[in-house]
Write a protein that holds these residues in place. Structure first.
Motif: not given
Length: 572
Positions: A163-164, A169-172, A177-182, A303-307
């Motif tokens: 779901d992007g 799902v990831r939040k629940l 969701f660590a990383g860098r923006t822009a 599970f998580l997949a894609g974005d």
């Protein structure tokens, strides 16, 4: 409602492709679509797919997915060609508008009895227990917000969040969701026009004026997608500024020396003053690339997949392509576990084996994407710095110029773009259990797309048998001469009867194919291939017991209490 369904949350390319692959494996699935089922046409939103990824997408003879394949990739700097690569069937990417891809996937799913899509379903509750998952959805309101009251409870065997980037799902699941923006930002335009070259993609560096980097990639129907590199955190791009980008860029390309960069450079002022040529502007946008990676890709039965699992896209790395690789990797593993736990194959596999199979998704795919993101982080300062005259050295990647690194990302080569190899997969046969012979493809890497013949005489390509079209395991015998003889003549000859009987007795749904040749393989080599196209092992024929070892490894190990093969058996 079926409690055995795999619940797929999200109806983008990854979720739709996952549901389609599950159907091919005989596993029922339910897609919860947060939207209304309508796919918005955006010509400037496109996908570049590698040949091995695109091969298993729906493309019936009467309704193929319209996609452009480039004959050449060319890189220019200051209007001079500095790198050029001819592309063929094995290396040319597929360039397709994302809405076209999504509509094709939806049309294919509509023909599947084991798949269904429920629109307007906003997930707000996710629960798990030892036997399955429970999800609750609310209908979407007229403004796109979740409606109040009511809702529907869904029960399934597993759940996959596709779901992007803002994944519910990831939040629940509470997964960081660590990383860098822009990390990068591009102005994008899709326009129908004629450029001084055809059927080739172009990366133009230091074109002149404000255009530090422009990419032109063809689409079907005379449409081109143009991307202009912008400051990562710069000002908003106004419509007037975007039109200026289009006019000045087309003027450069249509000006003196612009026809493919084969001239001597020409006068830059004359180029800028040249007419841009007629064009029809179809769509515009601004695309921002982020670098993020979910801490975990599996929590119990979810599970998580894609974005939802990763954000990629800088330096030409393709987000949708990586998401489809997630779907291909996860679908067959869910199918193996689903079929075994449902008792379809007799004795149920033990729980430790289930954990090995399901856990391998995160270790393989998260490890591959993490390596990709690290490579991009290392390459970014080298590619984006001014000048770029020094050569860059990446771990394991050798010396590359900045423009060569960019080319790698766009064409799916090297650390920035090549498909992952799962050489250290938990599903690899234990060391010493199988004898292997050398072939051009190392264990764990994607196989080459060679011509194959099925036992019924049907001819085709190897990739056409992947992702459920040929079963949960492919066994390919390298047998020179089979292409010129009718299959009835060699089905009963040599090792074929013994090998066919062994493949039919494997604990996975397997298909036996033959091929005239495979790169680096000697005659009578047996290739054991996963349904996502990665090589398990290359065996000297006929190693029947070792073939069983490979199949057992793919299902997490032999059944508890199964007899281990003796050294003598292992070499049969």
């Amino acid at each position: 409602m079926s409690e055995s369904e795999v619940i797929v949350v999200g109806a983008g390319p990854t979720g739709l492709a996952l549901s389609l692959a599950l159907s091919r494996f005989g596993v029922p699935s339910l897609v919860l679509d947060n939207g209304d089922g309508e796919v918005t046409a955006r010509a400037a939103r496109t996908c570049v797919l590698r040949p091995d990824t695109a091969a298993w997408l729906p493309a019936p003879p009467d309704s193929p997915v319209p996609a452009a394949r480039w004959t050449r990739w060319r890189t220019r700097r200051r209007q001079q060609t500095v790198h050029q690569r001819e592309l063929d069937e094995e290396t040319a990417p597929f360039h397709v508008e994302q809405h076209v891809l999504e509509r094709a996937l939806r049309a294919a799913l509509a023909q599947e009895k084991l798949a269904r899509i429920v629109t307007g379903s906003h997930l707000d509750v996710l629960e798990q227990d030892a036997a399955g998952v429970t999800a609750h959805t609310r209908r979407r309101g007229p403004e796109g917000t979740a409606g109040r009251g009511g809702g529907t409870w869904w029960r399934g065997s597993y759940l996959v969040g596709c779901d992007g980037a803002r994944s519910t799902v990831r939040k629940l699941l509470g997964v960081p969701f660590a990383g860098r923006t822009a990390v990068e930002r591009h102005a994008v335009a899709a326009l129908r026009t004629r450029l001084p070259w055809e059927s080739e993609a172009l990366l133009d560096r230091d074109l002149g004026g404000e255009h530090r980097e422009v990419t032109a990639r063809p689409l079907p129907g005379g449409v081109w997608r143009l991307d202009w590199l912008l400051p990562a955190r710069g000002d908003l791009v106004t419509p007037e500024a975007l039109l200026d980008h289009i006019h000045s860029t087309l003027a450069h390309w249509h000006g003196r020396g612009g026809a493919g960069g084969h001239g001597k450079g020409g006068d830059r002022g004359a180029d800028a003053a040249a007419a841009p040529g007629p064009y029809e502007l179809l769509d515009t946008g601004v695309h921002t690339s982020h670098q993020r990676l979910a801490r975990r890709w599996r929590v119990g039965r979810a599970f998580l997949a894609g974005d939802a699992a990763h954000l990629v896209g800088a330096l030409g790395v393709q987000s949708v392509d990586e998401g489809l690789r997630d779907a291909a990797n996860l679908a067959w593993k869910l199918a193996v576990v689903w079929h075994e736990l449902s008792g379809v194959r007799g004795p149920r596999v033990d729980r430790d084996a289930v954990e090995v199979v399901l856990g391998s998704y995160e270790s393989e795919r998260r490890g591959a994407v993490a390596s990709r993101l690290r490579a991009v982080d290392q390459a970014l300062p080298l590619v984006r710095r001014e000048g770029g005259g020094l050569r860059a050295i990446l771990p394991g990647g050798g010396a590359r110029t900045p423009l060569e690194l960019l080319t790698d990302g766009h064409l799916g080569r090297g650390l920035l773009g090549s498909p992952a190899a799962y050489g250290r997969s938990p599903l690899t046969p234990p060391r010493g259990t199988v004898d292997t012979v050398p072939v051009a493809t190392p264990p764990g890497a994607p196989v080459d797309d060679v011509s194959v013949i099925a036992l019924n005489g049907e001819q085709g390509r190897l990739r056409e048998r992947l992702c459920g079209n040929g079963g949960e395991l492919l066994v390919v015998l390298v047998a020179p001469g089979t292409g010129v003889w009718d299959s009835r003549h060699w089905l009963s000859a040599g090792i074929m009867p013994e090998l066919a009987a062994a493949v039919g007795a494997l604990p996975l749904k397997a298909e036996l194919l033959v091929t005239e040749s495979y790169p680096g393989a000697a005659p009578h080599t047996v290739l054991v291939i996963r349904p996502d196209g990665h090589l398990v092992a290359a065996l000297p024929a006929p190693r029947i017991a070792q073939l069983r070892e490979c199949a057992d490894a793919l299902r997490g190990g032999p059944l508890a209490g199964a007899r281990s093969a003796s050294p003598r058996d292992a070499r049969r």
